[in-house]
Design a protein around this motif. Structure first.
Motif, mmCIF file in Angstrom:
data_model
loop_
_atom_site.group_PDB
_atom_site.id
_atom_site.type_symbol
_atom_site.label_atom_id
_atom_site.label_comp_id
_atom_site.label_asym_id
_atom_site.label_seq_id
_atom_site.Cartn_x
_atom_site.Cartn_y
_atom_site.Cartn_z
ATOM 1 N N VAL A 153 45.804 63.140 -9.892
ATOM 2 C CA VAL A 153 46.221 63.438 -8.519
ATOM 3 C C VAL A 153 45.292 64.476 -7.907
ATOM 4 C CG1 VAL A 153 48.073 64.404 -7.113
ATOM 5 C CG2 VAL A 153 48.620 62.815 -8.961
ATOM 6 N N ALA A 154 44.907 65.482 -8.698
ATOM 7 C CA ALA A 154 43.995 66.512 -8.180
ATOM 8 C C ALA A 154 42.630 65.928 -7.839
ATOM 9 C CB ALA A 154 43.848 67.632 -9.213
ATOM 10 N N ASP A 155 42.105 65.042 -8.693
ATOM 11 C CA ASP A 155 40.792 64.442 -8.430
ATOM 12 C C ASP A 155 40.808 63.514 -7.227
ATOM 13 O OD1 ASP A 155 39.735 65.779 -10.567
ATOM 14 O OD2 ASP A 155 39.949 64.089 -11.967
ATOM 15 N N ALA A 156 41.968 62.932 -6.935
ATOM 16 C CA ALA A 156 42.043 61.988 -5.815
ATOM 17 C C ALA A 156 41.881 62.673 -4.472
ATOM 18 C CB ALA A 156 43.368 61.225 -5.862
ATOM 19 N N PHE A 157 42.101 63.982 -4.414
ATOM 20 C CA PHE A 157 42.043 64.708 -3.140
ATOM 21 C C PHE A 157 40.810 65.590 -3.016
ATOM 22 C CE2 PHE A 157 46.516 63.640 -3.535
ATOM 23 C CZ PHE A 157 46.852 63.248 -2.256
ATOM 24 N N VAL A 158 39.807 65.362 -3.845
ATOM 25 C CA VAL A 158 38.563 66.136 -3.752
ATOM 26 C C VAL A 158 37.392 65.158 -3.719
ATOM 27 C CG1 VAL A 158 39.513 68.154 -4.934
ATOM 28 C CG2 VAL A 158 38.364 66.367 -6.263
ATOM 29 N N ASN A 159 36.279 65.612 -3.137
ATOM 30 C CA ASN A 159 35.075 64.790 -3.109
ATOM 31 C C ASN A 159 34.160 65.171 -4.267
ATOM 32 O OD1 ASN A 159 34.004 67.245 -2.339
ATOM 33 N ND2 ASN A 159 33.819 66.693 -0.161
ATOM 34 N N ARG A 160 32.953 64.653 -4.253
ATOM 35 C CA ARG A 160 32.042 64.909 -5.358
ATOM 36 C C ARG A 160 31.607 66.367 -5.419
ATOM 37 N NH1 ARG A 160 27.967 59.621 -5.300
ATOM 38 N NH2 ARG A 160 29.605 58.054 -5.656
ATOM 39 N N GLN A 161 31.693 67.069 -4.282
ATOM 40 C CA GLN A 161 31.338 68.486 -4.255
ATOM 41 C C GLN A 161 32.514 69.389 -4.589
ATOM 42 O OE1 GLN A 161 30.458 66.302 -1.695
ATOM 43 N NE2 GLN A 161 28.424 66.061 -2.669
ATOM 44 N N GLY A 162 33.683 68.808 -4.868
ATOM 45 C CA GLY A 162 34.857 69.595 -5.221
ATOM 46 C C GLY A 162 35.641 70.107 -4.038
ATOM 47 N N GLN A 163 35.392 69.585 -2.841
ATOM 48 C CA GLN A 163 36.093 70.031 -1.638
ATOM 49 C C GLN A 163 37.285 69.111 -1.357
ATOM 50 O OE1 GLN A 163 32.894 69.702 1.161
ATOM 51 N NE2 GLN A 163 32.018 71.715 0.660
ATOM 52 N N LEU A 164 38.343 69.696 -0.797
ATOM 53 C CA LEU A 164 39.526 68.922 -0.454
ATOM 54 C C LEU A 164 39.192 67.909 0.643
ATOM 55 C CD1 LEU A 164 42.334 71.664 -0.424
ATOM 56 C CD2 LEU A 164 41.957 69.878 -2.121
ATOM 57 N N THR A 165 39.674 66.697 0.457
ATOM 58 C CA THR A 165 39.389 65.635 1.413
ATOM 59 C C THR A 165 40.390 64.491 1.254
ATOM 60 O OG1 THR A 165 37.710 64.081 2.192
ATOM 61 C CG2 THR A 165 37.814 64.478 -0.149
ATOM 62 N N LEU A 166 40.524 63.722 2.324
ATOM 63 C CA LEU A 166 41.327 62.495 2.293
ATOM 64 C C LEU A 166 40.446 61.253 2.389
ATOM 65 C CD1 LEU A 166 44.312 63.499 4.623
ATOM 66 C CD2 LEU A 166 44.300 63.390 2.127
ATOM 67 N N LYS A 167 39.130 61.471 2.309
ATOM 68 C CA LYS A 167 38.198 60.361 2.464
ATOM 69 C C LYS A 167 38.358 59.316 1.366
ATOM 70 C CE LYS A 167 33.309 59.339 3.283
ATOM 71 N NZ LYS A 167 33.283 58.206 2.346
ATOM 72 N N ASN A 168 38.764 59.754 0.172
ATOM 73 C CA ASN A 168 38.938 58.793 -0.926
ATOM 74 C C ASN A 168 39.993 57.750 -0.583
ATOM 75 O OD1 ASN A 168 37.050 60.190 -2.555
ATOM 76 N ND2 ASN A 168 38.640 61.650 -3.165
ATOM 77 N N PHE A 169 41.058 58.174 0.079
ATOM 78 C CA PHE A 169 42.103 57.223 0.457
ATOM 79 C C PHE A 169 41.674 56.392 1.660
ATOM 80 C CE2 PHE A 169 44.223 60.649 -1.785
ATOM 81 C CZ PHE A 169 45.014 59.946 -2.677
ATOM 82 N N VAL A 170 40.839 56.969 2.538
ATOM 83 C CA VAL A 170 40.297 56.189 3.649
ATOM 84 C C VAL A 170 39.386 55.095 3.111
ATOM 85 C CG1 VAL A 170 38.873 56.284 5.732
ATOM 86 C CG2 VAL A 170 40.486 58.127 5.248
ATOM 87 N N ASP A 171 38.626 55.415 2.051
ATOM 88 C CA ASP A 171 37.710 54.424 1.467
ATOM 89 C C ASP A 171 38.445 53.284 0.774
ATOM 90 O OD1 ASP A 171 35.580 55.893 2.376
ATOM 91 O OD2 ASP A 171 35.243 56.940 0.475
ATOM 92 N N LEU A 172 39.747 53.475 0.517
ATOM 93 C CA LEU A 172 40.515 52.374 -0.068
ATOM 94 C C LEU A 172 40.712 51.232 0.924
ATOM 95 C CD1 LEU A 172 43.313 54.255 -2.065
ATOM 96 C CD2 LEU A 172 41.184 53.290 -2.932
ATOM 97 N N ASN A 173 40.578 51.550 2.218
ATOM 98 C CA ASN A 173 40.767 50.533 3.255
ATOM 99 C C ASN A 173 39.453 49.788 3.489
ATOM 100 O OD1 ASN A 173 42.046 49.052 5.262
ATOM 101 N ND2 ASN A 173 41.602 50.566 6.853
ATOM 102 N N THR A 174 38.957 49.167 2.433
ATOM 103 C CA THR A 174 37.747 48.359 2.505
ATOM 104 C C THR A 174 38.077 46.946 2.037
ATOM 105 O OG1 THR A 174 37.081 48.992 0.262
ATOM 106 C CG2 THR A 174 36.277 50.353 2.087
#
Length: 310
Positions: A58-79
């Motif tokens: 769950v923690a990894d799902a909300f961070v990017n490759r630089q370790g910053q908090l983001t929701l982009k991972n869930f946005v990328d699921l809409n592909t």
């Protein structure tokens, strides 16, 4: 002097019955330390192998490759690729669950209602216990050796009947190939789960229905199936979750030929080209939500079905 209603004897001490009730209540509230110590290894194993990885996921799902908090991972699921993977996984899981549930229910009825020999039933249940856990690479190899292009059954059909199932459109690394493979452990799971519910169908109900003039169809329509229905629906939910999360069998059998969520997740975490652990964590979290929903349905329906087994 206090009256008898106060619960005190003339000397001011509690009555013996009051003291006994209080002592019994105190003993009941004390924890059973021996039982807690006995299950402590299980809870420790669950914490290390299930809780901790889930929290990290769950923690990894909300961070990017630089370790910053983001929701982009869930946005990328809409592909299109991810949506197609979830759709294909749902279709394969639904098909294997429905077919496995219906075939397993039929076999369970044959064994439960038609086989009175306890030794035969014991052999069947033992086989189901083994087959339901036979999955992964060994199961994939078994089906490749059986239904592969040079498999035993494929060669036999081509030699004896002149039928080439691959020329006819069958492919082991496809939707139906994976679904048929999953049936090998879905059917035994259904038999194992449904057998207690079938044993809960009392013969008195059948005899009473016959006395009242009900035919076999009426018995199953108004008595048998309503009693088995919660168990069957719960089994279907469990089978769906079981096949939705399977990865070893699918990857060993099809590689990347079938676009399903577990293989796509594996490519994101371990792949050389599509390596993105954060997106993989978001995919895994989506899988957990789907499987948790299916398992919740199973547990709720199982609780309802257990009232007929008492």
């Amino acid at each position: 002097m206090d009256g008898p209603e106060s619960g005190l004897v003339g000397s001011g001490y509690p009555r013996p019955d009051k003291l006994s009730a209080a002592l019994k209540m105190f003993v009941q509230k004390r924890p059973d330390w021996s039982a807690l110590i006995g299950v402590a290894p299980f809870f420790a194993f669950a914490a290390v192998m299930m809780v901790a990885p889930t929290v990290a996921l769950v923690a990894d799902a909300f961070v990017n490759r630089q370790g910053q908090l983001t929701l982009k991972n869930f946005v990328d699921l809409n592909t299109p690729e991810v949506i197609a993977a979830f759709a294909e996984s749902i279709k394969i899981s639904s098909a294997s669950a429905v077919l496995g549930g219906l075939i397993g229910l039929g076999l369970a009825l044959v064994v439960g209602r038609g086989v009175s020999n306890s030794r035969v039933r014991s052999i069947v249940m033992t086989f189901c216990g083994v087959a339901s856990n036979f999955s992964g690479v060994p199961l994939a190899f078994a089906f490749i050796a059986t239904l592969g292009r040079l498999g035993l059954v494929t060669t036999a059909l081509n030699t004896i009947a002149g039928l080439d199932i691959y020329d006819a459109g069958f492919d082991l690394a496809s939707f139906w190939g994976l679904t048929i493979t999953y049936l090998f452990f879905q059917i035994p799971i259904t038999i194992t789960i449904m057998m207690p519910a079938i044993d809960g169908l009392r013969r008195e109900w059948r005899e009473a229905a016959a006395i009242l003039g009900a035919r076999s169809w009426h018995y199953w329509r108004y008595i048998g199936l309503p009693v088995l229905w919660p168990s069957l629906l719960g089994t279907l939910a469990l089978l769906f979750a079981n096949s939705f999360g399977a990865i070893a069998t699918a990857y060993a059998l099809t590689g990347y030929a079938v676009n399903i969520v577990p293989i796509l997740l594996y490519a994101q975490i371990r792949g050389d080209v599509l390596h993105n652990e954060s997106l993989g964590a978001a995919l895994a979290l989506g899988m957990i939500i789907v499987m948790a929903f299916a398992n919740t349905i199973y547990l709720a329906l199982r609780t309802r079905a257990e009232r007929w087994l008492r």
